[in-house]
Motif scaffolding. Structure first.
Motif, PDB file in Angstrom:
ATOM      1  N   LEU A 120     -22.981   5.348   1.915  1.00 35.89           N
ATOM      2  CA  LEU A 120     -22.285   4.456   2.284  1.00 35.89           C
ATOM      3  C   LEU A 120     -22.973   3.516   3.659  1.00 35.89           C
ATOM      4  O   LEU A 120     -23.163   2.225   3.530  1.00 35.89           O
ATOM      5  CB  LEU A 120     -21.044   4.734   2.863  1.00 35.89           C
ATOM      6  CG  LEU A 120     -20.024   3.623   3.661  1.00 35.89           C
ATOM      7  CD1 LEU A 120     -19.514   2.666   2.740  1.00 35.89           C
ATOM      8  CD2 LEU A 120     -18.919   4.439   4.585  1.00 35.89           C
ATOM      9  N   ILE A 133     -12.230   4.569 -10.782  1.00 36.23           N
ATOM     10  CA  ILE A 133     -12.838   4.364  -9.135  1.00 36.23           C
ATOM     11  C   ILE A 133     -11.737   3.832  -8.138  1.00 36.23           C
ATOM     12  O   ILE A 133     -11.029   2.897  -8.440  1.00 36.23           O
ATOM     13  CB  ILE A 133     -14.085   3.248  -9.340  1.00 36.23           C
ATOM     14  CG1 ILE A 133     -15.132   3.780 -10.537  1.00 36.23           C
ATOM     15  CG2 ILE A 133     -14.578   2.807  -8.174  1.00 36.23           C
ATOM     16  CD1 ILE A 133     -16.166   2.700 -10.784  1.00 36.23           C
ATOM     17  N   ASP A 134     -11.545   4.542  -7.129  1.00 37.74           N
ATOM     18  CA  ASP A 134     -10.740   4.271  -6.215  1.00 37.74           C
ATOM     19  C   ASP A 134     -11.493   4.189  -4.676  1.00 37.74           C
ATOM     20  O   ASP A 134     -12.502   4.596  -4.693  1.00 37.74           O
ATOM     21  CB  ASP A 134      -9.648   5.151  -6.085  1.00 37.74           C
ATOM     22  CG  ASP A 134      -8.416   4.551  -5.455  1.00 37.74           C
ATOM     23  OD1 ASP A 134      -8.183   3.806  -4.813  1.00 37.74           O
ATOM     24  OD2 ASP A 134      -7.411   5.442  -5.221  1.00 37.74           O
ATOM     25  N   ASP A 135     -10.780   3.487  -3.853  1.00 35.31           N
ATOM     26  CA  ASP A 135     -11.693   3.273  -2.425  1.00 35.31           C
ATOM     27  C   ASP A 135     -11.631   4.533  -1.826  1.00 35.31           C
ATOM     28  O   ASP A 135     -12.332   4.952  -0.948  1.00 35.31           O
ATOM     29  CB  ASP A 135     -11.006   2.030  -1.719  1.00 35.31           C
ATOM     30  CG  ASP A 135      -9.449   2.312  -1.466  1.00 35.31           C
ATOM     31  OD1 ASP A 135      -8.832   3.317  -2.139  1.00 35.31           O
ATOM     32  OD2 ASP A 135      -8.833   1.586  -0.697  1.00 35.31           O
ATOM     33  N   SER A 136     -10.551   5.247  -1.646  1.00 35.84           N
ATOM     34  CA  SER A 136     -10.217   6.306  -0.785  1.00 35.84           C
ATOM     35  C   SER A 136      -9.310   7.201  -1.283  1.00 35.84           C
ATOM     36  O   SER A 136      -8.324   6.912  -1.996  1.00 35.84           O
ATOM     37  CB  SER A 136      -9.860   5.972   0.598  1.00 35.84           C
ATOM     38  OG  SER A 136      -8.779   5.415   0.916  1.00 35.84           O
ATOM     39  N   ARG A 175       0.902  -1.076   0.110  1.00 40.36           N
ATOM     40  CA  ARG A 175      -0.063  -0.110   0.088  1.00 40.36           C
ATOM     41  C   ARG A 175       0.975   1.435   0.006  1.00 40.36           C
ATOM     42  O   ARG A 175       1.697   1.493   0.930  1.00 40.36           O
ATOM     43  CB  ARG A 175      -0.920   0.119   1.199  1.00 40.36           C
ATOM     44  CG  ARG A 175      -2.123  -1.034   1.313  1.00 40.36           C
ATOM     45  CD  ARG A 175      -3.073  -1.263   0.174  1.00 40.36           C
ATOM     46  NE  ARG A 175      -3.730  -0.204   0.245  1.00 40.36           N
ATOM     47  CZ  ARG A 175      -4.890   0.078   0.631  1.00 40.36           C
ATOM     48  NH1 ARG A 175      -5.484  -0.702   1.522  1.00 40.36           N
ATOM     49  NH2 ARG A 175      -5.447   1.288   0.540  1.00 40.36           N
ATOM     50  N   ILE A 181     -14.576   8.096  -5.858  1.00 37.23           N
ATOM     51  CA  ILE A 181     -14.255   7.634  -4.595  1.00 37.23           C
ATOM     52  C   ILE A 181     -15.412   6.727  -3.940  1.00 37.23           C
ATOM     53  O   ILE A 181     -16.236   7.446  -3.650  1.00 37.23           O
ATOM     54  CB  ILE A 181     -13.988   8.493  -3.830  1.00 37.23           C
ATOM     55  CG1 ILE A 181     -12.690   9.441  -4.710  1.00 37.23           C
ATOM     56  CG2 ILE A 181     -13.137   8.027  -2.428  1.00 37.23           C
ATOM     57  CD1 ILE A 181     -11.614   8.808  -5.068  1.00 37.23           C
ATOM     58  N   ALA A 182     -15.282   5.482  -3.879  1.00 31.19           N
ATOM     59  CA  ALA A 182     -16.101   4.533  -3.107  1.00 31.19           C
ATOM     60  C   ALA A 182     -16.195   4.740  -1.717  1.00 31.19           C
ATOM     61  O   ALA A 182     -16.703   3.689  -0.927  1.00 31.19           O
ATOM     62  CB  ALA A 182     -15.795   3.069  -3.706  1.00 31.19           C
ATOM     63  N   SER A 183     -15.730   5.943  -1.252  1.00 27.51           N
ATOM     64  CA  SER A 183     -15.998   6.129   0.279  1.00 27.51           C
ATOM     65  C   SER A 183     -16.252   7.697   0.381  1.00 27.51           C
ATOM     66  O   SER A 183     -15.643   8.590  -0.435  1.00 27.51           O
ATOM     67  CB  SER A 183     -14.843   5.667   1.223  1.00 27.51           C
ATOM     68  OG  SER A 183     -13.735   6.412   0.753  1.00 27.51           O
ATOM     69  N   TYR A 221     -17.132  11.945  -4.161  1.00 29.73           N
ATOM     70  CA  TYR A 221     -17.031  11.016  -3.219  1.00 29.73           C
ATOM     71  C   TYR A 221     -18.264  10.568  -2.937  1.00 29.73           C
ATOM     72  O   TYR A 221     -19.513  10.893  -3.224  1.00 29.73           O
ATOM     73  CB  TYR A 221     -16.836  11.658  -2.007  1.00 29.73           C
ATOM     74  CG  TYR A 221     -15.300  11.987  -1.793  1.00 29.73           C
ATOM     75  CD1 TYR A 221     -14.115  11.145  -1.257  1.00 29.73           C
ATOM     76  CD2 TYR A 221     -15.046  13.513  -1.767  1.00 29.73           C
ATOM     77  CE1 TYR A 221     -13.074  12.027  -1.090  1.00 29.73           C
ATOM     78  CE2 TYR A 221     -13.877  14.316  -1.694  1.00 29.73           C
ATOM     79  CZ  TYR A 221     -12.821  13.232  -1.474  1.00 29.73           C
ATOM     80  OH  TYR A 221     -11.527  13.874  -1.191  1.00 29.73           O
TER      81      TYR A 221
END
Length: 165
Positions: A133, A56-59, A23, A85-87, A127
């Protein structure tokens, strides 16, 4: 080429990912984070050259990783890069086991989505909301509990335990 259900948008892999690089956001310095991104991702430009991309990214934690990715995509031929952003934005440090930095280091505390999009070189940035969420988690967990028992402290600042400052 695959198509995303309901949207009709073509789905293509745009990176070859080196699975041996960890990461990037947990690296101790900006330079090391940038180097990790360069080692981790190889653009597959034949899949997106002269095209618009919705990535698309997580955060987004500090913004350095996504900025480097956008720069790579543009250099490899993307005409537009839109970020989803998926958060929700991360506004608070995580004390529950994830290495999320101090509140001052979190980019969402410095810039709103439009400002951040401009800074990282994206054409747009959106976001997921905390409400959406929570809805998704409740629906998937089949529960009426606020967030299905999941912690949202880094998003809301409401920690599930008393913190000693």
């Amino acid at each position: 080429m695959n198509e995303l259900p309901k949207s009709g948008i073509a789905y293509r892999e745009i990176f070859s990912k080196n699975r041996y690089v960890g990461r990037s956001f947990i690296q101790p310095s900006t330079r090391l984070r940038q180097l990790a991104v360069l080692k981790k991702f190889g653009p597959l430009s034949e899949n997106f050259k002269d095209k618009r991309i919705v990535l698309i990214d997580d955060s987004i934690v500090r913004g350095t990783t996504i900025a480097a990715i956008i720069r790579m995509l543009r250099e490899a031929g993307a005409t537009e890069v839109h970020i989803r952003i998926a958060s929700p934005p991360l506004h608070f440090p995580c004390y529950m086991g994830i290495n999320i930095p101090t509140k001052e280091e979190l980019i969402a505390n410095k810039l709103n989505a439009d400002q951040l999009a401009e800074q990282i070189g994206a054409d747009s940035l959106v976001y997921l909301t905390v409400e959406n969420l929570e809805f998704a988690v409740r629906k998937h967990a089949n529960t009426d509990e606020k967030c299905g028992g999941h912690c949202t402290a880094c998003l809301t600042g409401k920690y599930p335990v008393e913190l000693e400052w």
